[in-house]
Design a protein around this motif. Structure first.
Motif, mmCIF file in Angstrom:
data_model
loop_
_atom_site.group_PDB
_atom_site.id
_atom_site.type_symbol
_atom_site.label_atom_id
_atom_site.label_comp_id
_atom_site.label_asym_id
_atom_site.label_seq_id
_atom_site.Cartn_x
_atom_site.Cartn_y
_atom_site.Cartn_z
ATOM 1 N N HIS A 208 0.846 -1.192 0.000
ATOM 2 C CA HIS A 208 0.000 0.000 0.000
ATOM 3 C C HIS A 208 0.880 1.240 0.000
ATOM 4 C CE1 HIS A 208 -3.216 2.592 2.298
ATOM 5 N NE2 HIS A 208 -3.095 2.960 1.029
ATOM 6 N N VAL A 209 0.665 2.121 -0.977
ATOM 7 C CA VAL A 209 1.392 3.387 -1.050
ATOM 8 C C VAL A 209 0.383 4.517 -0.938
ATOM 9 C CG1 VAL A 209 2.817 4.912 -2.459
ATOM 10 C CG2 VAL A 209 3.281 2.456 -2.432
ATOM 11 N N ALA A 210 0.675 5.450 -0.035
ATOM 12 C CA ALA A 210 -0.169 6.640 0.116
ATOM 13 C C ALA A 210 0.539 7.828 -0.515
ATOM 14 C CB ALA A 210 -0.451 6.911 1.588
ATOM 15 N N ARG B 12 -2.313 -1.388 -3.391
ATOM 16 C CA ARG B 12 -3.288 -0.331 -3.151
ATOM 17 C C ARG B 12 -2.623 1.039 -3.200
ATOM 18 N NH1 ARG B 12 -6.356 0.607 2.632
ATOM 19 N NH2 ARG B 12 -7.620 2.431 2.018
ATOM 20 N N THR C 18 -3.539 5.095 -2.361
ATOM 21 C CA THR C 18 -4.460 6.080 -1.797
ATOM 22 C C THR C 18 -3.910 7.473 -2.057
ATOM 23 O OG1 THR C 18 -5.165 4.571 -0.030
ATOM 24 C CG2 THR C 18 -5.596 6.919 0.292
ATOM 25 N N ALA D 181 0.181 2.855 5.622
ATOM 26 C CA ALA D 181 0.759 2.542 4.313
ATOM 27 C C ALA D 181 2.190 2.052 4.466
ATOM 28 C CB ALA D 181 0.719 3.769 3.412
ATOM 29 N N ASP D 182 2.623 1.216 3.530
ATOM 30 C CA ASP D 182 4.007 0.724 3.515
ATOM 31 C C ASP D 182 4.953 1.761 2.928
ATOM 32 O OD1 ASP D 182 3.100 -1.921 4.349
ATOM 33 O OD2 ASP D 182 2.334 -2.102 2.308
ATOM 34 N N VAL E 150 5.192 6.033 1.410
ATOM 35 C CA VAL E 150 4.554 7.346 1.409
ATOM 36 C C VAL E 150 5.249 8.252 0.393
ATOM 37 C CG1 VAL E 150 3.989 9.409 2.754
ATOM 38 C CG2 VAL E 150 3.894 7.142 3.839
#
Length: 394
Positions: free
Chosen positions: A3-5, A28, A30, A98-99, A101
């Motif tokens: 997951h990357v934000a 994912r 975001t 998140a993993d 950023v």
């Protein structure tokens, strides 16, 4: 990495999301944005959009080819980054875990102190800013612009086209001195006088004056003029403040990231935190040619650099950093196209390679240690492209 934000939903954030997908990231994504709008183009805000020649729909940056499959959280501000857990706290009290950023929170226009409740005083950074200013730009009105940078010059050009009386005030001895140097800054700014704009240099602004009056159904304090540091008073109906931007990094205090005039980054946008990178106007990347960090607040930087930062994020910084293109920007003023690439040295040697300053159509190079480090062109697009390649090769 699952997951990357991406915190920031303007061009740099959108470019980062595109780069994630183009590089094969299938987890994912975001995207968090403090405006309620999807990503839009900002350069036309001081030109075609301000004059009414472009609509809000024309500013949209997303295309039908974008398949980002992202979760969009718009109209909400990030308030804290906990790098130990990868959590991003939002203004509504929620958290994103998140993993990775990508920080792309951009910058905001610097406002004149104490002008928050004074009607008729504007900055131009967002669509709402431009809409508010456009409502005040009526023919015959007296407009004063504080700051003779490129945004100020573009607004002056647009306002003259709309029939306003325009005065531009610049505290430095020459306009565009920091970007182009005093000599060529003055040459470029000579277009103001030719097009009926009054340019006052070498004097600061002491303050703004206001008066209570009813206008368009509003009963409020409205700007009435500008006091100069030399004692002069200039009457005004509208004032635009164009004195630079402030990076949106306050929410990163206590995160462990190095902060200065932006998030201080490596040449690839990486930070001390392996899973955090920064791009766009809020990021100060280390420039290998100068050995200093600085923010590149230009459209092309927000378009191109996120791909480098995303590569560093996904590879953990293992992949070699590709060469970063020299900063490039353009400006349209009074019917002329001004283009600049590189970083000009204040004490560098300037050579007019083609055309003439008198005709306001020329190409100039900047050299340091017998090496070309920057190029400026006015109405010389083809020639500029060739010289720009030489800077990139160097």
């Amino acid at each position: 990495m699952k997951h990357v934000a991406v915190v920031g939903a303007s061009l740099a954030g959108l470019s980062a999301a595109r780069a994630l997908r183009s590089k094969g990231f299938d987890g994912r994504v975001t995207i968090v944005g403090d405006e309620n709008r999807r990503p839009y183009d900002r350069p036309p805000l001081s030109k075609e959009f301000l004059s009414g020649d472009m609509t809000e729909a024309d500013l949209a940056l997303e295309s039908c080819e974008d398949e980002l499959h992202a979760d969009w959280l718009l109209g909400i501000t990030a308030t804290k980054l906990d790098t130990s857990s990868g959590a991003i706290e939002l203004a509504d009290g929620s958290r994103i875990h998140a993993d990775g950023v990508v920080i792309a929170t951009g910058s905001r226009a610097r406002r004149w102190p104490g002008s928050e409740n004074l009607a008729g005083v504007h900055v131009v950074r967002t669509i709402d800013d431009a809409i508010a200013l456009r409502a005040d730009l009526r023919a015959g009105a007296r407009l004063i612009i504080i700051g003779a940078g490129f945004i100020g010059a573009e607004i002056a050009s647009t306002a003259r086209k709309l029939g306003l009386d325009v005065t531009v005030i610049e505290a430095a001895q020459a306009p565009l001195q920091a970007q182009l140097g005093a000599r060529l800054g003055a040459v470029v700014a000579a277009r103001h006088a030719v097009n009926g704009t009054t340019l006052i240099c070498g004097v600061g602004v002491a303050g703004l004056t206001g008066e209570h009056r009813a206008r368009r159904g509003e009963d409020a304090e409205r700007v009435s003029g500008v006091d100069l540091a030399d004692g002069r008073h200039l009457p005004a109906d509208v004032v635009v403040v164009g004195i630079g931007g402030v990076p949106n990094i306050e929410w990163l205090q206590g995160s462990g990231l190095r902060l200065g005039n932006g998030v201080l980054c490596a040449p690839n946008g990486g930070t001390e935190i392996p899973n955090v990178v920064a791009v766009g106007d809020c990021a100060a990347w280390l420039d290998a040619s100068t050995g200093t960090t600085h923010r590149v607040e230009h459209w092309t930087g927000a378009l191109e650099r996120p791909a480098i930062a995303v590569d560093a994020l996904l590879s953990g910084g293992i992949n070699p950093c590709p060469p970063v293109k020299p900063p490039y920007f353009w400006s349209d003023q009074y019917g002329s196209r001004i283009q600049f690439a590189g970083i000009a040295a204040p004490d560098g040697e300037i050579t007019i390679e083609d055309g003439s300053c008198e005709d306001h159509s020329f190409l100039a190079t900047y050299r340091r240690d017998n090496r070309i480090v920057a190029v400026l062109a006015v109405d010389q697009p083809r020639l500029f492209t060739r010289w720009r390649r030489q800077i990139g090769a160097a």
